[in-house]
Design an enzyme around this catalytic site. Structure first.
Site, PDB file in Angstrom:
ATOM      1  N   LYS A 116       0.801  -1.290  -0.128  1.00  0.00           N
ATOM      2  CA  LYS A 116      -0.076  -0.165   0.119  1.00  0.00           C
ATOM      3  C   LYS A 116       0.650   1.257  -0.073  1.00  0.00           C
ATOM      4  O   LYS A 116       0.548   2.213  -0.705  1.00  0.00           O
ATOM      5  CB  LYS A 116      -0.720   0.077   1.262  1.00  0.00           C
ATOM      6  CG  LYS A 116      -1.866  -0.988   0.943  1.00  0.00           C
ATOM      7  CD  LYS A 116      -3.020  -0.667   2.302  1.00  0.00           C
ATOM      8  CE  LYS A 116      -4.415  -1.979   2.097  1.00  0.00           C
ATOM      9  NZ  LYS A 116      -3.916  -2.952   2.202  1.00  0.00           N
ATOM     10  N   ARG A 296      -6.790  -7.972 -10.192  1.00  0.00           N
ATOM     11  CA  ARG A 296      -7.280  -9.239 -10.635  1.00  0.00           C
ATOM     12  C   ARG A 296      -8.709  -8.859 -10.826  1.00  0.00           C
ATOM     13  O   ARG A 296      -9.151  -7.611 -10.703  1.00  0.00           O
ATOM     14  CB  ARG A 296      -7.209 -10.396  -9.470  1.00  0.00           C
ATOM     15  CG  ARG A 296      -7.761  -9.626  -8.278  1.00  0.00           C
ATOM     16  CD  ARG A 296      -7.845 -10.829  -7.163  1.00  0.00           C
ATOM     17  NE  ARG A 296      -7.809 -10.052  -5.721  1.00  0.00           N
ATOM     18  CZ  ARG A 296      -9.133  -9.680  -5.225  1.00  0.00           C
ATOM     19  NH1 ARG A 296     -10.191  -9.648  -6.039  1.00  0.00           N
ATOM     20  NH2 ARG A 296      -9.091  -9.177  -4.128  1.00  0.00           N
TER      21      ARG A 296
END
Length: 644
Positions: A116, A296
């Site tokens: 992150k 994804r």
């Protein structure tokens, strides 16, 4: 286009990928663990390969075994689905090293978005707005506390390698920062092997809005937004597209930011840019901030498919096979509104604990799209996510789509395990949600109202009794032998309490039930039963349990007379009939010495024979019935001498 692909996943996403691939003429190879030998995705595949034990580490996370299975079966490409190896860049490298195509982004793109803090630094460089905060490598306690003061409370401490709410702590004031920091680090270290954290400003009325992006490695487009604000413990529950209250200006700004983010890393395939949005003053173009990118296909991708008419899996296959983007941005548009509800096997009253069990009945209304990896007869395994299905609906407007969601949830029929279906139904009926007034704290604020147990109506209990006594079908209602009574009884348990229901069978088409003192008339007209003037719902009976599919499914356990009453009642002197029935055998004789557990009589009832046993050692004082007698519930059959 590929002629064969291997799907490195299981459950509903494996089935979902196969549906599109096989429709495109692509042969599909499934992989399966010990627990999944008879799974739906295995049955759907053109061929299947066993890859190991039931635990994911022994099967679905064994990249080298999966790659070998692809080579052995002639697959040219591997589709990872989501979860498991889908965002593992080392697996991508191994797939490509084996001469296969990974149907998804490059390992470089996955690594760029994997942490992150690094991802946010990259987004700042690309000009994508991020939440004010500290994302640096220096993890000194004092520095982090000083940065929190600079940002201004409340703040969020978040694991840099986190997900699913793990390693995340909300801190309201400075005096709670150190304890929260230690707790977040400990959890992050256990969950991800990385104790590093970042500190961000906490948005007071946060909405979780994400943008579906798709790239070909050079250019990218967005397929508009999804609102995923209905969350429980940072896990999504119901998603919708488009986001309620979205303005054209906000959509353009968020979409452009998402495309910028995707193109900054040369993204190929389907991905999602997740934003935290400040909903306190309506949706403003300066009030959204990048959180992370999921590299994804997402669980909630069907709502995007519903409003755009795009098959995202087909796009994945085409781009992975070397094609460019199938559509330009100006060729994409929104049509109507869509919702997705995640139906899980979980015990809501026990804190949403994952549940297991065999699905004795599973049916969805044809009016919805149900993406599921299980069928009736399948078992919910303790090894994997307990999802039963994703229930997806679409309508011309949000109001129509929401109405269809409520109807679809009401129409779900699931038996054999506890589910969150009633909870989903309560959410769909929530007044604030209906108005589009959503934020990530809605469920937590109203959790008590959303998890109230449904009250059982007498007509519903009577219907369960009819099913338990096989009085619903014509044979059960009309096919009485000479010994069968016109009055019968059955014990049912619901709401943690036992209830004795009694019925007078007037005719094959007319019954009068008594439930806790309330009379319910059951009549069959034109082959359909009604109880209390309302049409009977569908039911499922399996393993001593009746599920009435009225509302979101009501479960009744049939009391087993052997377990509850075969040993006699009261002080143990009297052995009574636990229910109306025919006395088939009387073993007891006056003056006989008996031992606890000895069979004294046999009662035939509910199409079964029940042995009535001595509740204690003693001597038979009286035999009050003989073989062939028809008796009512509670009638004394044998009496023992009082204990000395």
């Amino acid at each position: 286009m590929f002629d064969t692909i291997l799907i490195a996943n299981r459950g509903e996403i494996a089935c979902r990928v196969m549906e599109t691939a096989q429709a495109m003429g692509v042969r599909c190879v499934a992989v399966y663990s010990d627990a999944d030998r008879a799974a739906k995705h295995v049955a759907m595949a053109d061929t299947a390969v066993h890859i190991g034990g039931s635990a994911p580490a022994d099967s679905y996370l064994r990249g080298e075994v999966i790659i070998q299975a692809a080579l052995d079966t002639g697959a040219q490409a591997i589709h990872p689905g989501y979860g498991f190896l889908s965002e593992n860049p080392d697996f991508v490298d191994a797939v490509e090293a084996a001469g296969l195509v990974f149907i998804g982004p490059s390992a470089k793109a996955i690594r760029a978005m994997g942490l992150k803090d690094a991802a946010k630094a990259l987004m700042v460089e690309a000009g994508v707005p991020v939440v004010p905060g500290y994302h640096g490598a220096d993890q000194d306690d004092a520095l982090l506390a000083a940065e929190a003061d600079k940002i201004g409370y409340p703040v969020l401490i978040k694991a840099v390698a986190g997900g699913g709410g793990k390693g995340m702590r909300l801190v309201e004031a400075a005096d709670g920062f150190q304890a929260a920091l230690e707790s977040a680090r400990s959890e992050a270290k256990t969950a991800f092997g990385n104790a590093d954290v970042l500190v961000e400003k906490f948005v007071t009325k946060p909405r979780h809005i994400e943008v579906q992006v798709f790239g070909d490695g050079k250019k990218a487009v967005h397929l508009f937004e999804r609102d995923c604000s209905l969350q429980r413990r940072h896990q999504k529950v119901i998603e919708e597209a488009p986001a309620p209250g979205m303005t054209p200006e906000m959509r353009e700004a968020m979409g452009q930011a998402a495309v910028t983010a995707a193109e900054a890393i040369g993204y190929a395939g389907a991905g999602t840019i997740e934003f935290i949005v400040d909903g306190s003053g309506g949706l403003q173009t300066d009030g959204f901030f990048f959180m992370e990118m999921n590299t994804r296909l997402q669980v909630e991708h069907p709502v995007t498919e519903a409003i755009t008419g795009v098959d995202l899996v087909a796009w994945q296959l085409r781009v992975a096979a070397g094609e460019g983007l199938p559509l330009r941005q100006d060729e994409l548009s929104i049509h109507g509104h869509a919702f997705e509800a995640r139906l899980y096997a979980e015990d809501v009253p026990k804190g949403f604990l994952p549940a297991t069990g065999t699905l004795t009945h599973l049916q969805f209304t044809p009016a919805c799209r149900a993406d599921s990896g299980v069928r009736a007869g399948d078992t919910i395994s303790p090894f994997y996510d307990p999802m039963i299905a994703k229930v997806i609906v679409h309508g011309d407007t949000r109001e129509i789509a929401l109405s269809r969601l409520r109807a679809a949830l009401t129409g779900c029929e699931v038996a054999g395990t506890v589910t969150n279906l009633a909870f989903l139904g309560a959410l769909a009926a929530h007044e604030g949600f209906a108005a589009g007034d959503v934020d990530t704290g809605l469920i937590a604020r109203d959790i008590d109202d959303l998890t109230q147990a449904p009250e059982v109506e007498p007509r519903q209990a009577a219907l369960a009794g009819m099913a338990a006594l096989s009085l619903l079908d014509p044979a059960g209602g009309a096919g009485f032998t000479l010994w069968q009574p016109l009055r019968r009884a059955v014990g049912l348990t619901w709401g943690g309490e036992d209830h004795l229901l009694q019925v007078q069978v007037v005719s094959a088409d007319h019954q009068i039930w008594t439930v806790d003192g309330t009379e319910v008339v059951a009549q069959r007209i034109g082959g359909r039963w009604s109880l209390g003037g309302q049409q009977a719902a569908a039911v499922s009976v399996a393993e001593g349990r009746v599920t009435v599919f009225d509302g979101y499914g009501l479960v009744f356990d049939v009391i087993d007379p052997l377990a509850r009453a075969a040993g006699g009642h009261g002080d143990g002197n009297l052995i009574e009939a636990p229910m109306p029935g025919l006395v088939r055998v009387v073993d007891a004789k006056v003056g006989q010495t008996v031992t606890k557990g000895d069979r004294l009589a046999v009662l035939e009832a509910m199409k079964m024979e029940h042995s009535l046993l001595a509740a204690r050692d003693g001597v038979v004082a009286e035999v009050l019935a003989q073989a062939g007698d028809q008796v009512e519930a509670g009638v004394a059959l044998v009496r023992l001498e009082p204990e000395a």
